[in-house]
Enzyme design. Structure first.
Site, PDB file in Angstrom:
ATOM      1  N   ASP A  82     -11.995  33.149  55.523  1.00  0.00           N
ATOM      2  CA  ASP A  82     -12.628  31.852  55.295  1.00  0.00           C
ATOM      3  C   ASP A  82     -12.934  31.706  53.795  1.00  0.00           C
ATOM      4  O   ASP A  82     -13.534  32.601  53.199  1.00  0.00           O
ATOM      5  CB  ASP A  82     -13.923  31.825  56.126  1.00  0.00           C
ATOM      6  CG  ASP A  82     -14.548  30.449  56.239  1.00  0.00           C
ATOM      7  OD1 ASP A  82     -13.852  29.451  56.004  1.00  0.00           O
ATOM      8  OD2 ASP A  82     -15.758  30.383  56.592  1.00  0.00           O
ATOM      9  N   ASP A 104      -9.155  28.405  49.017  1.00  0.00           N
ATOM     10  CA  ASP A 104      -9.941  27.208  48.700  1.00  0.00           C
ATOM     11  C   ASP A 104      -9.840  26.934  47.207  1.00  0.00           C
ATOM     12  O   ASP A 104     -10.685  27.351  46.428  1.00  0.00           O
ATOM     13  CB  ASP A 104     -11.396  27.386  49.135  1.00  0.00           C
ATOM     14  CG  ASP A 104     -12.215  26.132  48.840  1.00  0.00           C
ATOM     15  OD1 ASP A 104     -11.644  25.162  48.280  1.00  0.00           O
ATOM     16  OD2 ASP A 104     -13.416  26.109  49.155  1.00  0.00           O
ATOM     17  N   HIS A 219     -14.398  21.596  58.452  1.00  0.00           N
ATOM     18  CA  HIS A 219     -15.403  22.605  58.085  1.00  0.00           C
ATOM     19  C   HIS A 219     -16.783  22.043  58.374  1.00  0.00           C
ATOM     20  O   HIS A 219     -16.940  20.845  58.599  1.00  0.00           O
ATOM     21  CB  HIS A 219     -15.296  22.940  56.594  1.00  0.00           C
ATOM     22  CG  HIS A 219     -14.185  23.903  56.302  1.00  0.00           C
ATOM     23  ND1 HIS A 219     -14.391  25.127  55.733  1.00  0.00           N
ATOM     24  CD2 HIS A 219     -12.854  23.811  56.527  1.00  0.00           C
ATOM     25  CE1 HIS A 219     -13.235  25.756  55.611  1.00  0.00           C
ATOM     26  NE2 HIS A 219     -12.281  24.982  56.084  1.00  0.00           N
ATOM     27  N   GLY A 220     -17.766  22.906  58.326  1.00  0.00           N
ATOM     28  CA  GLY A 220     -19.147  22.450  58.492  1.00  0.00           C
ATOM     29  C   GLY A 220     -19.342  21.663  59.773  1.00  0.00           C
ATOM     30  O   GLY A 220     -20.038  20.653  59.787  1.00  0.00           O
ATOM     31  N   SER A 221     -18.720  22.133  60.870  1.00  0.00           N
ATOM     32  CA  SER A 221     -18.739  21.323  62.090  1.00  0.00           C
ATOM     33  C   SER A 221     -19.640  21.870  63.177  1.00  0.00           C
ATOM     34  O   SER A 221     -19.386  21.684  64.362  1.00  0.00           O
ATOM     35  CB  SER A 221     -17.315  21.148  62.606  1.00  0.00           C
ATOM     36  OG  SER A 221     -16.601  20.351  61.679  1.00  0.00           O
ATOM     37  N   ASN A 262     -14.416  24.573  62.441  1.00  0.00           N
ATOM     38  CA  ASN A 262     -15.231  25.696  61.985  1.00  0.00           C
ATOM     39  C   ASN A 262     -16.673  25.561  62.445  1.00  0.00           C
ATOM     40  O   ASN A 262     -17.340  24.562  62.141  1.00  0.00           O
ATOM     41  CB  ASN A 262     -15.217  25.755  60.451  1.00  0.00           C
ATOM     42  CG  ASN A 262     -13.885  26.212  59.899  1.00  0.00           C
ATOM     43  OD1 ASN A 262     -12.902  26.345  60.626  1.00  0.00           O
ATOM     44  ND2 ASN A 262     -13.854  26.452  58.599  1.00  0.00           N
TER      45      ASN A 262
END
Ligand code: ZN
Length: 338
Positions: A82, A104, A219-221, A262
């Protein structure tokens, strides 16, 4: 069963019209909770490690643990890095046996400063070339998320531009693309339940129309369930009121090409709630197993819920996991390959 690759698992998810949960692992109990959930509901699963996780547990340690989980298991498990901060970190993960890495390049190697587009294309392409030559999958990121996770993040939000996404995928050859649509890392995502204006779900639809073959990643889910926050606070915790990404919004994303979702915070909250409650209820207990068992169970429950909500439950047996060798052959003819 050998570890599966992200590419294969997400290709299958696209065929089946579901999303696959990607859950962060830092220790044995989390891993057992996540894999136990996948076994129980028969879902494919992505187990991912941040750089923070690798330094907490030790990269070799965590790798062996996940390999052991895969050996004992009959479901497709992807081992994913990640937020790789630079190509070297991704190469290290590939050498360790990760079947998927995220480069990233939306941030510079410090993990904080937003990069320019050319930098992002350059580092991501380097990783794709090295990874695909070994059959390993790559996730890239375009746009930046809010919030900070394990010290990673600029705290600034830059939504993904759909036309730039098309160019990015063409130039880099990534298997999956993390898109920024207004979500944030961490527990404090929104101060009120997010509406369609806060979450740019229309961007997902637009990107999916332009890139129907590219798997999108949210992301950030985490949904940050209020009942978990309440349980933590009732057991002596001090979390502020907060809102996550509603499951219905994620399901809408899945209808429009989101294949990897995620979820980290929800597992952390579930574990914290279980630990606080068990410690409070058993003040004379000092066997760590008495606390870790309910914590592991809590992580498992949250994962089972998400696997069912994302539609992945029941799909573990749909296909035979391809080896890295087989994936290597598949990549050999693609435009971006070594
Ligand atoms: Zn992330």
């Amino acid at each position: 069963m050998p570890l599966a690759t992200l590419r294969q698992v997400l290709d299958e998810a696209a065929k089946g019209g579901y999303g696959v949960g990607a859950f962060n692992v830092n220790n044995m109990e989390q891993l057992q909770g996540i894999v136990g959930a996948a076994e129980e509901v028969q879902a494919p699963v992505i187990v991912q490690c941040s750089r923070g996780a690798l330094s907490y547990a030790g990269a070799n340690y965590i790798r062996h643990m996940i390999m052991a989980a895969a050996e004992d298991s009959s479901i497709p498990i992807v081992l994913h890095l990640d937020h790789g901060d630079k190509p070297e970190t991704c190469f290290m993960a590939i050498d360790l046996g990760f079947t998927s890495v995220m480069m990233d390049g939306s941030l510079l190697a410090d993990g904080k400063t937003p990069s320019d587009y050319e930098y992002n294309v350059d580092v991501t392409r380097q990783v794709v070339e090295a990874a695909h030559a070994k059959g390993v999958s790559v996730e890239g990121e375009l746009g930046t998320l809010g919030g900070i996770e394990d010290g990673h993040g600029s705290g600034e939000v830059h939504l993904t531009d759909p036309d730039q996404a098309v160019d990015f995928v063409e130039q880099t050859g990534v298997d999956a693309l993390a898109v920024a649509i207004g979500t944030s890392h961490g527990a404090y995502k929104f101060t009120a339940k997010p509406t369609g204006d806060v979450l740019a779900m229309n961007l997902i639809e637009e990107i999916h129309q332009k890139l129907p073959e590219t798997h999108m990643v949210m992301h950030g889910s985490s949904s940050v369930p209020p009942e978990l926050v309440e349980r933590i606070n009732n057991a002596g915790g001090k979390l502020e009121s907060t809102f996550g990404v509603p499951v219905e919004e994620i399901q809408q994303g899945i209808r429009h090409g989101v294949r990897k979702v995620n979820v980290d915070t929800d597992g952390r909250l579930a574990i914290t709630a279980a630990l606080r409650e068990t410690l409070n209820a058993n003040p004379s207990e000092f066997d760590p197993r008495a606390f870790f068992k309910p914590a592991r169970e809590a992580q498992k429950q949250v994962c089972m819920d998400r696997m069912q909500q994302f539609g992945a439950a029941g799909h573990a047996g749909d296909y035979t996991v391809l080896s890295l060798e087989e994936m290597k052959t598949r990549y050999a003819g693609s435009p971006v390959s070594a």
